[in-house]
Design an enzyme around this catalytic site. Structure first.
Site, PDB file in Angstrom:
ATOM      1  N   SER A 157      -9.290 -26.420  39.136  1.00  0.00           N
ATOM      2  CA  SER A 157     -10.193 -25.166  39.737  1.00  0.00           C
ATOM      3  C   SER A 157      -9.726 -25.557  41.402  1.00  0.00           C
ATOM      4  O   SER A 157      -9.575 -26.147  41.361  1.00  0.00           O
ATOM      5  CB  SER A 157     -11.792 -25.197  39.764  1.00  0.00           C
ATOM      6  OG  SER A 157     -11.981 -24.698  41.226  1.00  0.00           O
ATOM      7  N   TYR A 170     -19.134 -29.702  38.645  1.00  0.00           N
ATOM      8  CA  TYR A 170     -18.409 -28.824  37.848  1.00  0.00           C
ATOM      9  C   TYR A 170     -17.190 -29.721  39.122  1.00  0.00           C
ATOM     10  O   TYR A 170     -16.250 -29.213  38.723  1.00  0.00           O
ATOM     11  CB  TYR A 170     -18.576 -27.026  38.464  1.00  0.00           C
ATOM     12  CG  TYR A 170     -18.191 -25.903  38.098  1.00  0.00           C
ATOM     13  CD1 TYR A 170     -17.459 -25.593  36.907  1.00  0.00           C
ATOM     14  CD2 TYR A 170     -16.989 -25.828  39.209  1.00  0.00           C
ATOM     15  CE1 TYR A 170     -16.421 -24.923  36.221  1.00  0.00           C
ATOM     16  CE2 TYR A 170     -15.594 -24.357  38.651  1.00  0.00           C
ATOM     17  CZ  TYR A 170     -15.698 -24.151  37.430  1.00  0.00           C
ATOM     18  OH  TYR A 170     -14.538 -23.491  37.188  1.00  0.00           O
TER      19      TYR A 170
HETATM   20  N1  LIG Z   1     -14.065 -17.541  36.920  1.00  0.00           N
HETATM   21  C1  LIG Z   1     -13.955 -18.376  38.445  1.00  0.00           C
HETATM   22  O1  LIG Z   1     -13.144 -17.716  39.562  1.00  0.00           O
HETATM   23  C2  LIG Z   1     -13.445 -19.632  38.256  1.00  0.00           C
HETATM   24  C3  LIG Z   1     -11.939 -20.608  38.846  1.00  0.00           C
HETATM   25  C4  LIG Z   1     -12.059 -21.728  38.591  1.00  0.00           C
HETATM   26  C5  LIG Z   1     -12.023 -21.558  36.935  1.00  0.00           C
HETATM   27  N2  LIG Z   1     -12.462 -20.925  36.539  1.00  0.00           N
HETATM   28  C6  LIG Z   1     -12.055 -22.025  35.030  1.00  0.00           C
HETATM   29  O2  LIG Z   1     -12.131 -21.097  34.164  1.00  0.00           O
HETATM   30  C7  LIG Z   1     -11.749 -20.912  32.602  1.00  0.00           C
HETATM   31  C8  LIG Z   1     -12.819 -19.574  32.079  1.00  0.00           C
HETATM   32  O3  LIG Z   1     -13.359 -18.990  32.809  1.00  0.00           O
HETATM   33  P1  LIG Z   1     -14.288 -17.418  32.536  1.00  0.00           P
HETATM   34  O4  LIG Z   1     -14.568 -17.515  34.734  1.00  0.00           O
HETATM   35  O5  LIG Z   1     -12.708 -16.652  31.907  1.00  0.00           O
HETATM   36  O6  LIG Z   1     -15.138 -17.803  32.143  1.00  0.00           O
HETATM   37  P2  LIG Z   1     -15.369 -16.926  30.934  1.00  0.00           P
HETATM   38  O7  LIG Z   1     -17.337 -17.892  30.834  1.00  0.00           O
HETATM   39  O8  LIG Z   1     -15.393 -15.259  30.994  1.00  0.00           O
HETATM   40  O9  LIG Z   1     -15.173 -17.456  29.629  1.00  0.00           O
HETATM   41  C9  LIG Z   1     -15.664 -19.111  29.125  1.00  0.00           C
HETATM   42  C10 LIG Z   1     -15.610 -18.714  27.738  1.00  0.00           C
HETATM   43  O10 LIG Z   1     -15.653 -20.162  26.998  1.00  0.00           O
HETATM   44  C11 LIG Z   1     -16.414 -20.000  25.849  1.00  0.00           C
HETATM   45  N3  LIG Z   1     -16.575 -21.643  25.773  1.00  0.00           N
HETATM   46  C12 LIG Z   1     -17.965 -21.514  26.424  1.00  0.00           C
HETATM   47  N4  LIG Z   1     -18.499 -22.717  25.533  1.00  0.00           N
HETATM   48  C13 LIG Z   1     -17.599 -22.984  24.612  1.00  0.00           C
HETATM   49  C14 LIG Z   1     -17.757 -23.802  23.818  1.00  0.00           C
HETATM   50  N5  LIG Z   1     -18.610 -25.173  23.633  1.00  0.00           N
HETATM   51  N6  LIG Z   1     -16.648 -24.197  22.902  1.00  0.00           N
HETATM   52  C15 LIG Z   1     -15.522 -23.618  23.149  1.00  0.00           C
HETATM   53  N7  LIG Z   1     -15.590 -22.182  23.653  1.00  0.00           N
HETATM   54  C16 LIG Z   1     -17.140 -21.987  23.922  1.00  0.00           C
HETATM   55  C17 LIG Z   1     -17.710 -18.798  26.200  1.00  0.00           C
HETATM   56  O11 LIG Z   1     -18.033 -18.488  24.506  1.00  0.00           O
HETATM   57  C18 LIG Z   1     -15.985 -17.618  26.657  1.00  0.00           C
HETATM   58  O12 LIG Z   1     -15.900 -17.107  25.860  1.00  0.00           O
HETATM   59  C19 LIG Z   1     -13.283 -21.337  33.023  1.00  0.00           C
HETATM   60  O13 LIG Z   1     -12.247 -23.002  32.519  1.00  0.00           O
HETATM   61  C20 LIG Z   1     -13.535 -21.528  34.739  1.00  0.00           C
HETATM   62  O14 LIG Z   1     -13.823 -23.046  34.783  1.00  0.00           O
HETATM   63  C21 LIG Z   1     -12.617 -19.683  36.654  1.00  0.00           C
END
Ligand SMILES: NC(=O)c1ccc[n+]([C@@H]2O[C@H](COP(=O)([O-])OP(=O)(O)OC[C@H]3O[C@@H](n4cnc5c(N)ncnc54)[C@H](O)[C@@H]3O)[C@@H](O)[C@H]2O)c1
Length: 277
Positions: A157, A170
């Site tokens: 991130s 985080y």
């Molecule tokens: N959304 C943002 O702005 C952003 C920014 C930077 C980084 N990220 C990172 O990108 C990645 C995806 O983010 P997102 O926003 O699509 O999140 P999201 O919450 O939509 O998706 C996360 C997925 O992970 C699954 N999950 C949760 N715990 C789990 C476990 N223990 N085992 C297996 N699966 C599990 C959930 O069921 C979900 O489908 C994450 O690592 C997040 O930290 C997101």
């Protein structure tokens, strides 16, 4: 330089891709892109129903896709998932460590000061983001080490390099992922094969379920002061869309990035480049 070389730069057709957290907002877009590029896709997620819905969608457009229920914090669950992937697809070429997220209980606010943040919530965030990347990498990385080939993509991130206010666990966990990406890139190249590459994407602000509570404040989706501040510090003046990650994804997992390992690529609309002035 021959033209077939150029036209094959981004060719991942037939490659086997495993995506943890594959049913989530950002990773579902990645699964669709990998499938559209001809890869076989294994959607691993704690939410088995959502993973199967996505795999079915991919199959309905002619892709080779399966869903596998998997908890990235449970080594046995990951081992079982790896066996299923090997049985169905015969191996693994690409691992996307996408499972991750944050929790309101681990974020500071006027009613919840840093000194009182519950250890359980902090640990949950560290575990899901950092251990949830390391454990699947141990299992699937071992298969890559054996075959001396593979591409691993972690999701860091932009707050890994400069922490954002309010979300200490985080930010630290994502800093850990960036650091681990570099460590593993060196380890794989030195100990196993220069053809196992490890990189990361550092998404900027994408309005998704994990941060909606921080960026919007009502049903209408009006921006919080934090949401407004983010846009005013983003030269491109918008949040990211999941599709914005796909070019970097396809580059890093394809032959186009054959000499690229150990890097973290920001995809953030210029946020990390902007001094604010
Ligand atoms: N959304 C943002 O702005 C952003 C920014 C930077 C980084 N990220 C990172 O990108 C990645 C995806 O983010 P997102 O926003 O699509 O999140 P999201 O919450 O939509 O998706 C996360 C997925 O992970 C699954 N999950 C949760 N715990 C789990 C476990 N223990 N085992 C297996 N699966 C599990 C959930 O069921 C979900 O489908 C994450 O690592 C997040 O930290 C997101």
């Amino acid at each position: 330089m021959d033209m077939p070389f150029v036209s094959n730069l981004y060719n991942i057709s037939g490659k086997i891709a495993v995506v943890t957290g594959g049913a989530g907002v950002l990773c579902a877009a990645m699964c669709r892109a990998l499938a559209a590029a001809g890869a076989k896709v294994a959607v691993l997620d704690l939410n088995a129903e959502a993973a199967e819905a996505l795999a079915a969608e991919l199959r309905s457009i002619g892709a080779d896709a399966i869903s596998v229920a998997c908890n990235v914090l449970d080594r046995d669950s990951i081992e079982t998932a790896a066996q299923i992937v090997q049985l169905k697809f015969g191996g693994v070429d690409i691992l996307i460590n996408g499972a991750g997220g944050n929790r309101p209980e681990a974020a500071t606010n006027p009613e919840q000061v840093f000194f009182d943040l519950p250890a359980e919530a902090l640990r949950w965030v560290f575990d899901l983001n950092l251990m949830g990347t390391i454990l699947p990498t141990q299992v699937f990385g071992k298969l890559m080490a054996r075959q001396k080939n593979g591409a691993i993509l972690n999701i860091s991130s932009l707050n890994a390099s400069r922490p954002l206010t309010r979300i200490p666990a985080y930010s630290a966990a994502k800093a850990g992922i960036s650091n681990f990406t570099q460590w593993l890139a060196v380890h794989m190249a030195q100990e196993y094969s220069a053809e196992i590459r490890v990189n990361a994407i550092a998404p900027g602000f994408f309005l998704t379920e994990q941060n909606r509570f921080l960026l919007t404040e009502n049903e209408a989706g009006d921006l919080t002061p934090r949401g407004q501040s983010i846009l005013s510090h983003t030269p491109m003046k918008r949040f990211g869309k999941p599709e914005d990650l796909l070019g970097t994804l396809l580059w890093l997992v394809s032959p186009a990035a054959a000499f690229v390992t150990g890097i973290v690529v920001p995809v953030d609309g210029g946020f990390s480049a902007f001094s604010g002035v």
